[in-house]
Scaffold this active site. Structure first.
Site, PDB file in Angstrom:
ATOM      1  N   CYS A 161      52.572  64.151  39.230  1.00 38.29           N
ATOM      2  CA  CYS A 161      53.703  63.317  38.818  1.00 38.29           C
ATOM      3  C   CYS A 161      53.739  63.233  37.285  1.00 38.29           C
ATOM      4  CB  CYS A 161      53.524  61.934  39.463  1.00 38.29           C
ATOM      5  SG  CYS A 161      54.781  60.754  38.994  1.00 38.29           S
ATOM      6  N   LYS A 214      54.022  23.383  19.450  1.00 43.26           N
ATOM      7  CA  LYS A 214      54.660  24.675  19.739  1.00 43.26           C
ATOM      8  C   LYS A 214      56.093  24.460  20.211  1.00 43.26           C
ATOM      9  CE  LYS A 214      51.367  27.930  19.527  1.00 43.26           C
ATOM     10  NZ  LYS A 214      51.050  28.916  20.484  1.00 43.26           N
ATOM     11  N   ASP A 263      54.226  32.636  12.137  1.00 48.39           N
ATOM     12  CA  ASP A 263      53.721  33.436  13.244  1.00 48.39           C
ATOM     13  C   ASP A 263      53.268  34.803  12.736  1.00 48.39           C
ATOM     14  OD1 ASP A 263      52.990  33.914  15.776  1.00 48.39           O
ATOM     15  OD2 ASP A 263      55.005  34.259  16.561  1.00 48.39           O
ATOM     16  N   TYR A 311      47.916  28.081   3.327  1.00 48.28           N
ATOM     17  CA  TYR A 311      48.068  26.731   3.866  1.00 48.28           C
ATOM     18  C   TYR A 311      46.803  25.881   3.814  1.00 48.28           C
ATOM     19  CZ  TYR A 311      46.460  29.297   8.018  1.00 48.28           C
ATOM     20  OH  TYR A 311      45.769  30.095   8.883  1.00 48.28           O
ATOM     21  N   CYS A 341      59.079  57.799  44.542  1.00 49.56           N
ATOM     22  CA  CYS A 341      58.841  57.838  43.095  1.00 49.56           C
ATOM     23  C   CYS A 341      60.079  58.387  42.376  1.00 49.56           C
ATOM     24  CB  CYS A 341      57.627  58.723  42.813  1.00 49.56           C
ATOM     25  SG  CYS A 341      57.341  58.976  41.061  1.00 49.56           S
ATOM     26  N   GLU A 399      54.066  20.979   8.362  1.00 47.50           N
ATOM     27  CA  GLU A 399      54.304  22.317   7.788  1.00 47.50           C
ATOM     28  C   GLU A 399      54.854  23.238   8.862  1.00 47.50           C
ATOM     29  OE1 GLU A 399      50.520  23.819   6.424  1.00 47.50           O
ATOM     30  OE2 GLU A 399      49.995  21.849   5.631  1.00 47.50           O
ATOM     31  N   CYS A 431      58.881  61.977  40.809  1.00 46.03           N
ATOM     32  CA  CYS A 431      58.441  63.166  41.556  1.00 46.03           C
ATOM     33  C   CYS A 431      58.800  63.070  43.037  1.00 46.03           C
ATOM     34  CB  CYS A 431      56.940  63.372  41.385  1.00 46.03           C
ATOM     35  SG  CYS A 431      55.950  62.181  42.294  1.00 46.03           S
ATOM     36  N   LYS A 441      54.783  26.474  11.141  1.00 47.49           N
ATOM     37  CA  LYS A 441      53.675  27.269  11.682  1.00 47.49           C
ATOM     38  C   LYS A 441      54.124  28.728  11.686  1.00 47.49           C
ATOM     39  CE  LYS A 441      50.408  27.319  15.515  1.00 47.49           C
ATOM     40  NZ  LYS A 441      50.379  28.751  15.713  1.00 47.49           N
ATOM     41  N   CYS A 446      52.717  55.501  43.075  1.00 47.34           N
ATOM     42  CA  CYS A 446      53.012  56.878  43.441  1.00 47.34           C
ATOM     43  C   CYS A 446      51.662  57.567  43.632  1.00 47.34           C
ATOM     44  CB  CYS A 446      53.813  57.554  42.332  1.00 47.34           C
ATOM     45  SG  CYS A 446      53.853  59.339  42.518  1.00 47.34           S
TER      46      CYS A 446
HETATM   47  S1  IVH Z   1      46.102  25.263   9.454  1.00 48.79           S
HETATM   48  C1  IVH Z   1      41.650  24.445  10.609  1.00 48.79           C
HETATM   49  N1  IVH Z   1      48.634  25.652   8.854  1.00 48.79           N
HETATM   50  O1  IVH Z   1      48.159  28.971  13.392  1.00 48.79           O
HETATM   51  C2  IVH Z   1      43.115  24.556  10.441  1.00 48.79           C
HETATM   52  N2  IVH Z   1      47.609  27.124  10.416  1.00 48.79           N
HETATM   53  O2  IVH Z   1      47.177  28.202  16.067  1.00 48.79           O
HETATM   54  C3  IVH Z   1      43.573  25.907  10.098  1.00 48.79           C
HETATM   55  N3  IVH Z   1      49.086  28.910  11.218  1.00 48.79           N
HETATM   56  O3  IVH Z   1      44.807  29.868  12.939  1.00 48.79           O
HETATM   57  C4  IVH Z   1      44.966  26.208  10.365  1.00 48.79           C
HETATM   58  N4  IVH Z   1      50.850  28.329  10.050  1.00 48.79           N
HETATM   59  O4  IVH Z   1      46.634  31.285  11.728  1.00 48.79           O
HETATM   60  C5  IVH Z   1      47.576  26.073   9.578  1.00 48.79           C
HETATM   61  N5  IVH Z   1      50.848  25.917   8.202  1.00 48.79           N
HETATM   62  C6  IVH Z   1      49.798  26.319   8.914  1.00 48.79           C
HETATM   63  C7  IVH Z   1      49.878  27.446   9.757  1.00 48.79           C
HETATM   64  C8  IVH Z   1      48.744  27.811  10.502  1.00 48.79           C
HETATM   65  C9  IVH Z   1      50.356  29.207  10.911  1.00 48.79           C
HETATM   66  C10 IVH Z   1      48.268  29.664  12.176  1.00 48.79           C
HETATM   67  C11 IVH Z   1      46.851  29.912  11.708  1.00 48.79           C
HETATM   68  C12 IVH Z   1      45.994  29.217  12.726  1.00 48.79           C
HETATM   69  C13 IVH Z   1      46.882  29.211  13.931  1.00 48.79           C
HETATM   70  C14 IVH Z   1      46.463  28.125  14.891  1.00 48.79           C
END
Ligand code: IVH
Length: 677
Positions: free
Chosen positions: A427, A309, A115, A222, A403, A111, A406, A113, A421
Site C-alpha cells: 500500500c 488560560k 505563546d 518577563y 483502503c 501580563e 490500494c 501570556k 489496511c
Molecule cells: S512567568 C515562575 N510570565 O508560560 C514563573 N510566564 O505556563 C515563570 N509565559 O513557563 C513564568 N508569558 O514560558 C511568565 N508573562 C509571562 C509569560 C509566561 C508566557 C510562559 C512561560 C511559562 C509558561 C507557564
C-alpha cells in the site's frame, strides 16, 4: 606549528568551508567534520585568547553550522505555572494569596501570556553570553547562536546594567511570519508546523543559525532572575530591564484587586485577535518581591503566580466531505473537509474526525454545520454538530470499507478503535511512510531526503523499501522530476539537480554509521519508539540476540511489557523481515551496540567533582570525558577528591570547602588541555 599559526590556518580553512556551504551551496566536508574543526578552533582560542580574531568563524552570527547543542544547567530551576480556567478558580487563587500574605495589602501585575517557548538569557558585563531553553527545567539547550539572530534581543545592554544579569522570557513568532513559513514548507514538501508556538520552538532548535536568521522570531522578557535589581518589585524590575534595552511588553499593568485582574482578562480575551502574535492567556503575579519570597514555591509552581488560560475560540462552518488518510502502520484516519473559516486569526480548512467511533458518536454527516476549535494539534477538532439545521435528506456517514489507496479490505482488530489496511508491503502510503520513518531525524537522520523526495523516488520505482536507499546512485537520481499535487489546487515540480543528488547520496552514506539503537527504532516495529528501542538495544546488545529472544526474555527487560514484547516477536517471525536484517549486514549497518573503548587512561585513579555552569561542554559531556579517560565522577567534595572542574556560578560554600581542602580547581579549558595531552 605554533598555536597562533594553527588558529590562523583553521580560521582560514573554516571560512572557505563557510563560503562553500553558504555561497556556493557546495560543501566539501560533512557538517560533522566542520563541527569538529570549529570546536578545535574554539578550544585553541579559549586557551590562547590573545590570538582570537574578531572575524573568526567562531564569532560569526548566522553562519554557524553546529550539530547538537550543549546542555547547560540553569542557575535556578525554570518553573512553569499553575493554570486556572475560570473566574472561580481565579478567586480561589486570590484567597490563597491573601491568606499566605496574612491579610496584608498586596498588588498584582497582570501580563499577557505569550505563546512561544521560554528562554533564559545571561549577560556578563552587558554582553549576551548565554541563551538557554527551558529543557527539563533544570537543564536546557544552549541556543545562544540562534538567539543572537533575534533582533529584539540585544547583544549588548545599555544604561547602568549590573555585571551579571539573568532574565527569563518568551521567544515567539508573529502570526503572519508563521503562515508565510508554512507556505514555504508546503512548497518544499516539508511537514507543516502545527502552530506558531511549535514553529518558534522548531526554529530555535535549528542547527544552522543563518536559517534561524531568515525566520523573524521576536521575544519579551518577563522575569528578572539575577542582577542588582532583585530587591525591586516585579513591575519596577521590568521597567529596569526595559532601561537596559531588553524587550518588555507594554501591556503589563499593576492591579489593586482580583477584580481589576478580571477586567484585564476580559479585555484581552476580546482584543487578542488584534495582536500580531498569539497569546493563550494572562499571567498574574504578586508584585512585591518580599511577598513573593514569603510565599515560596510548591514542588512545581510558584505560589505567587498563576496563569489564566483563555477558552479556545469555536467557529461554525459546513463540512463538505471526508478524506481518509492512510498512515505508516496502515491506520486509516478520517479528516473533515470544511468550508474555510477563521479561528484565532488563522484559516482552518480541515478538522480531525479521529476514528469511526468518533464519527458515529457525533453522528456527523456531509453537509452538516459543525463547530470547530483549535487545540494544540496540527489539525483542529470538530467539537459539535448543529443537527437542527440538518437537511432532511442527509444520510448517516458510513466509514469506508476498503483502503482508499490500494483497495484492500480494511480490518478492525478486536478492541481497537482504528481501521487498518492490512496490505503493509503493497500500500503506497504505508511504504512511503515506512521509508520516511526510517530516514527520520530520530532514526537514521537523512536530512537531505525530505517527504517530497521520497515520493519522487517511490514513483520512479527506485525505492520500495528503506534499504533500497543504499543502492541508489548518481545516475539513477539525476534529473528525476515529478509534479506533486497538494490536496487543494496547489501543484509543484520537484526536480533533482547535481547538488541535490550529491547531498542525498552523502546523507544516505553517512547514515550507515548511525548507532544500532537508532537503526532498531528506524525499523518501525509497532510500539517500539525511540526510548523502547534504546532500552532493548542496550539490554540485548546485538540484533542477533533480539531476533532470537523469547517472549519471556523480552518481557523481562525493565519497562518492556507484553504488548511490546509480542510486537517484537511478531516482527521477527516474518521471513521477509529476517531477510532484511541479512541485507543490513551486507550494507554495513551497525547491528550491535558500540562498546566504547577508553580514549585513554590518563585520568585513572583520579576523582572529579563538576560544579557550576559551562560554556564549552555540557555537564554530561564533561562527565563522559572523565569516564572515557579512566577518571571517576563523584558528586560531592571530600578530601579524597582530586580535581574540581569549575564553571560559572560555582556556589560560594563549595568554593570555600574546596579551598580549605586544597583541592585543585580546573577551568573547562584547563581540563580540556589536560586530556589533550
Ligand atoms: S512567568 C515562575 N510570565 O508560560 C514563573 N510566564 O505556563 C515563570 N509565559 O513557563 C513564568 N508569558 O514560558 C511568565 N508573562 C509571562 C509569560 C509566561 C508566557 C510562559 C512561560 C511559562 C509558561 C507557564
Amino acid at each position: 606549528m605554533s598555536a597562533e599559526a594553527k588558529i590562523k590556518a583553521l580560521s582560514e580553512e573554516l571560512k572557505t568551508h563557510n563560503y562553500n556551504y553558504y555561497v556556493l551551496a557546495q560543501p566539501t566536508i560533512s557538517d560533522r567534520e566542520f563541527d569538529k574543526k570549529l570546536k578545535e578552533l574554539q578550544l585553541l582560542e579559549e586557551a590562547y585568547p590573545q590570538y582570537l580574531q574578531e572575524n573568526s568563524p567562531t564569532q560569526q552570527v548566522g553562519g554557524e553550522v553546529t550539530k547538537n547543542f550543549n546542555t547547560v544547567q540553569h542557575s535556578s530551576r525554570m518553573l512553569s505555572l499553575g493554570n486556572t480556567y475560570n473566574k472561580e478558580e481565579l478567586i480561589d487563587f486570590d484567597q490563597r494569596v491573601s491568606k499566605l500574605i496574612g491579610g496584608n495589602q498586596f498588588q498584582y501585575t497582570a501580563e499577557l501570556k505569550f505563546d512561544g517557548l521560554a528562554i533564559a538569557l545571561r549577560y556578563q558585563e552587558g554582553q549576551l553570553i548565554q541563551a538557554i531553553t527551558r529543557g527539563d527545567g533544570s537543564r536546557g539547550d544552549d541556543v545562544t547562536a540562534n538567539v543572537k539572530t533575534i533582533r529584539a534581543i540585544p547583544h549588548r545592554l545599555k544604561g547602568d546594567f549590573p555585571s551579571i544579569l539573568e532574565v527569563r522570557g518568551e521567544i515567539f513568532i508573529h502570526k503572519t511570519a508563521f503562515e508565510r513559513m508554512n507556505q514555504e514548507r508546503k512548497k518544499n514538501g516539508e511537514q507543516l508546523y502545527a502552530n506558531p508556538r511549535n514553529t518558534a520552538a522548531g526554529t530555535i532548535k535549528l542547527q544552522d543559525s543563518s536559517e534561524v536568521a531568515k525566520r523573524p522570531l521576536d521575544g519579551f522578557m518577563y522575569q528578572l532572575i539575577e542582577g542588582n535589581d532583585t530587591h525591586l518589585d516585579h513591575y519596577q524590575s521590568l521597567q529596569k530591564l526595559k532601561s537596559y534595552g531588553l524587550p518588555i511588553n507594554k501591556d503589563t499593568v499593576l492591579c489593586d484587586s482580583i477584580t481589576e485582574v478580571w477586567d484585564f482578562i476580559e479585555l484581552w480575551d476580546k482584543k487578542r485577535k488584534e495582536l500580531s502574535f498569539e497569546i493563550d492567556g494572562v499571567v498574574i503575579k504578586v508584585n512585591s518581591r518580599l511577598q513573593q519570597e514569603e510565599m515560596g514555591f510548591t514542588s512545581k509552581f510558584p505560589r505567587w503566580a498563576m496563569s489564566y488560560k483563555f477558552e479556545t475560540e469555536r467557529q461554525g462552518t459546513t463540512m463538505r466531505g471526508i478524506n481518509y488518510q492512510v498512515g505508516r502502520t496502515g491506520a486509516v484516519t478520517p479528516v473533515a473537509i470544511l468550508d474555510p473559516v477563521q479561528i484565532l486569526g488563522t484559516t482552518v480548512k480541515r478538522a480531525s474526525l479521529h476514528n469511526a467511533d468518533f464519527i458515529a458518536q457525533l453522528d456527523v454527516r456531509i453537509g452538516d454545520t459543525v463547530f470547530v476549535e483549535k487545540g494544540g494539534e496540527i489539525i483542529p477538532k470538530i467539537v459539535d454538530v448543529d443537527k437542527s439545521s440538518r437537511s432532511s435528506v442527509s444520510q448517516p456517514t458510513l466509514f469506508i470499507k476498503s483502503c482508499p489507496e490500494c483497495m484492500s479490505l480494511l480490518e478492525r482488530p478486536d478492541g481497537e478503535a482504528v481501521y487498518r489496511c492490512p496490505n503493509s508491503s503493497g500500500c503506497p502510503p504505508q511504504i512511503k511512510g515506512k521509508i520516511e520513518h526510517f530516514i527520520g531525524r530520530k532514526a537514521m537522520d537523512v536530512a537531505s531526503l525530505g517527504e517530497g523526495k521520497i515520493d519522487v523516488l517511490y514513483q520512479a520505482g527506485l525505492v520500495q523499501r528503506p534499504l533500497d536507499l543504499y543502492h541508489l546512485n548518481y545516475d539513477n537520481l539525476l534529473g528525476l522530476s515529478k509534479t506533486i499535487s497538494e490536496g487543494d489546487d496547489d501543484e509543484r515540480i520537484v526536480s533533482f539537480k547535481e547538488k541535490t543528488v550529491e547531498n542525498i547520496l552523502v546523507g544516505i552514506r553517512e547514515s550507515i554509521n548511525q548507532p544500532f539503537e537508532r537503526l532498531l527504532f528506524a525499523l518501525g516495529i509497532r510500539f517500539v519508539g525511540e526510548t523502547v528501542a534504546k532500552k532493548i538495544a542496550f539490554h540485548f546488545k546485538t540484533m542477533e540476540r533480539i531476533m532470537h529472544a523469547t517472549l519471556e526474555e523480552l518481557n523481562a527487560v525493565p519497562e518492556i511489557g507484553e504488548v511490546i514484547a509480542q510486537s517484537i516477536k511478531t516482527y521477527f517471525s516474518s521471513e521477509e523481515n529476517r531477510l532484511e536484517i541479512d541485507h543490513m549486514k551486507s550494507i554495513g549497518l551497525n547491528l550491535e551496540v558500540e562498546e566504547k573503548a577508553l580514549s585513554s587512561n590518563i585520568l585513572s585513579n583520579k576523582s572529579f567533582v563538576i560544579s557550576g555552569v559551562f560554556t564549552l561542554f555540557s555537564r554530561n559531556e564533561l562527565k563522559k570525558l572523565i569516564e572515557d579517560h579512566g577518571g571517576k565522577n563523584v558528586s560531592s567534595i571530600s578530601k579524597s577528591t582530586d580535581f574540581i572542574i569549575v564553571g560559572e556560578n560555582m556556589g560560594p560554600a563549595k568554593k570555600e570547602k574546596a579551598e580549605k581542602l586544597g583541592i585543585k580547581m580546573l577551568s573547562e579549558t584547563e581540563f580540556s588541555a589536560m586530556i589533550e595531552d
